[in-house]
Design an enzyme around this catalytic site. Structure first.
Site, mmCIF file in Angstrom:
data_model
loop_
_atom_site.group_PDB
_atom_site.id
_atom_site.type_symbol
_atom_site.label_atom_id
_atom_site.label_comp_id
_atom_site.label_asym_id
_atom_site.label_seq_id
_atom_site.Cartn_x
_atom_site.Cartn_y
_atom_site.Cartn_z
ATOM 1 N N THR A 63 -47.818 93.431 36.100
ATOM 2 C CA THR A 63 -47.648 92.142 35.411
ATOM 3 C C THR A 63 -46.251 92.095 34.813
ATOM 4 O O THR A 63 -45.842 93.019 34.117
ATOM 5 C CB THR A 63 -48.726 91.975 34.320
ATOM 6 O OG1 THR A 63 -50.009 91.942 34.958
ATOM 7 C CG2 THR A 63 -48.536 90.680 33.539
ATOM 8 N N ILE A 68 -46.418 97.401 33.644
ATOM 9 C CA ILE A 68 -45.613 96.296 33.118
ATOM 10 C C ILE A 68 -44.299 96.254 33.888
ATOM 11 O O ILE A 68 -43.565 97.247 33.943
ATOM 12 C CB ILE A 68 -45.355 96.474 31.606
ATOM 13 C CG1 ILE A 68 -46.675 96.340 30.826
ATOM 14 C CG2 ILE A 68 -44.314 95.478 31.114
ATOM 15 C CD1 ILE A 68 -47.280 94.941 30.789
ATOM 16 N N LYS A 69 -44.021 95.109 34.499
ATOM 17 C CA LYS A 69 -42.794 94.980 35.291
ATOM 18 C C LYS A 69 -41.641 94.507 34.420
ATOM 19 O O LYS A 69 -41.749 93.506 33.711
ATOM 20 C CB LYS A 69 -43.007 93.954 36.412
ATOM 21 C CG LYS A 69 -43.598 94.537 37.663
ATOM 22 C CD LYS A 69 -43.937 93.448 38.634
ATOM 23 C CE LYS A 69 -43.029 93.445 39.834
ATOM 24 N NZ LYS A 69 -43.506 92.495 40.857
ATOM 25 N N LEU A 70 -40.551 95.232 34.498
ATOM 26 C CA LEU A 70 -39.349 94.912 33.726
ATOM 27 C C LEU A 70 -38.155 94.845 34.678
ATOM 28 O O LEU A 70 -38.079 95.639 35.627
ATOM 29 C CB LEU A 70 -39.077 96.008 32.687
ATOM 30 C CG LEU A 70 -40.186 96.292 31.659
ATOM 31 C CD1 LEU A 70 -39.924 97.630 30.979
ATOM 32 C CD2 LEU A 70 -40.255 95.178 30.623
#
Length: 295
Positions: free
Chosen positions: A73, A109-111
Site C-alpha cells: 500500500t 508500505i510503499k515509499l
C-alpha cells in the site's frame, strides 16, 4: 485476476486504485471510504485525506482475502521529499489496517526511493517494525541506499528503464539479456547477494515476457495479469539466470553512501533522475484525481 493466477503477494499504487475506484464493481468500497471520511469530520481537506487512506486500506483488505502473502500500500507521492510526513502517513495506514483486523506483517508500505523516502523506510523498519517496499527505484545508488537502510523489499523498475532508453537512444529494440532494465536489476541482485543484504529484490514494471524470463531466479517479481496470461501459454523449461552462487563470484565493490554521495551518484544517472521525478509526478497527479473523485 488474483483468483485466476493465485499470486503469493499483490500490490497497489495510486494509478491502479484510481482505475479500480471508477469501476461500478467497487462502488461500495468508495462509498464506505467517503462515509468514513465524513464520520471522522474536520475540514473538507482532512475528510478527503482520511477517505483516501481508508480507500487504499479497503482495497488492500479485499486483496488480502485472496492471497496468502502481503499487499503493498503506497504512501501519497506528494510526501516523497518529506521524511516525517511519510513516517506519519505510513503509521496511519498501518493503524487503519489494524482497525480492520489486519496485522502489520501482512502489509508492505510503499515509499518513493528518494533520499527522504529511504530514510523514512529506515525509521519505520527499525523503530516501528513496519515493513517497507521501496518503489520507483531506477538507479544503483537508490538500491545501495535501500540495502544500507535495512528495508524489507525494493521494487527496481525494469520496463520504465527500457522505455527511457528507447525514447532517448538510437536503439529501439533489445534482446532480453541486453535490456537495460534487466541489466540494472541483475546488477542490484548480484550486489545484494554478494554482500549478504537481507533486502528482497522484487523486479517490477515489465513490458514483455522476455524481460521476466531473463530475470528467472530473482527473489520476487511483480507481474501484471496480462503478462501472466502470456506466460501461462508457454511451455518452456526455465533455468535461473540469477543465482546467489554466481552473485557471490561477481566482481562488484562494496560501497557506502551518505546523503551527499547518494545524491551525487544518483544524479550521475540521467535516466534514473528523469524516471524518478516523472514517476512521482504521475502518481501525485493520480492521487489528486482520486481526491477530486471522492470530493
Amino acid at each position: 485476476a488474483i483468483d485466476e493466477y493465485k499470486p503469493l503477494d499483490a500490490t497497489t499504487n495510486p494509478s491502479l486504485i484510481l482505475a479500480a475506484a471508477q469501476m461500478p464493481a467497487y462502488q461500495e468500497l468508495v462509498d464506505d471510504a467517503v462515509a468514513y471520511g465524513k464520520k471522522l469530520g474536520g475540514s473538507e481537506e482532512e475528510q478527503i485525506k482520511n477517505a483516501c487512506d481508508k480507500l487504499f486500506v479497503l482495497f488492500g483488505a479485499e486483496i488480502l482475502k485472496r492471497i496468502p502473502g502481503r499487499v503493498s500500500t503506497e504512501v501519497d507521492a506528494r510526501l516523497s521529499f518529506d521524511k516525517d510526513g511519510m513516517i506519519q502517513r505510513a503509521r496511519r495506514l498501518i493503524d487503519l489496517y489494524k482497525e480492520a483486523g489486519i496485522a502489520k506483517d501482512r502489509i508492505l508500505i510503499k515509499l518513493s526511493s528518494t533520499w527522504e523516502g529511504i530514510q523514512a523506510g529506515k525509521v519505520l523498519e527499525a523503530e516501528y517494525g513496519i515493513h517497507c517496499n521501496m518503489t520507483l527505484l531506477f538507479s544503483f545508488a537508490q538500491a545501495v541506499a535501500c540495502a544500507e537502510a535495512g528495508v524489507t523489499l525494493i521494487s527496481p523498475f525494469v520496463g520504465r528503464i527500457l522505455d527511457w532508453y528507447v525514447a532517448n537512444g538510437e536503439k529501439k529494440t533489445y534482446e532480453p539479456s541486453e535490456d537495460p532494465g534487466v541489466k540494472s536489476v541483475t546488477k542490484i541482485y548480484n550486489y545484494y547477494k554478494k554482500f549478504g543484504y537481507k533486502t528482497i529484490v522484487m523486479g517490477a514494471s515489465f513490458r514483455n515476457t522476455g524481460e521476466i524470463k531473463a530475470l528467472t531466479g530473482c527473489d520476487y517479481l511483480t507481474i501484471s495479469p496480462k503478462l501472466l496470461a502470456e506466460l501461462s501459454k508457454e511451455y518452456v523449461k526455465l533455468t535461473p539466470t540469477l543465482s546467489v552462487k554466481e552473485a557471490q563470484a561477481c566482481e562488484l565493490e562494496k560501497i557506502h553512501l551518505d546523503e551527499k554521495a547518494f545524491r551525487w551518484h544518483h544524479n550521475e544517472d540521467q535516466m534514473a533522475v528523469e524516471k524518478l521525478s516523472d514517476g512521482i509526478r504521475k502518481f501525485a497527479a493520480d492521487a489528486v484525481k482520486l481526491e477530486r473523485m471522492l470530493k
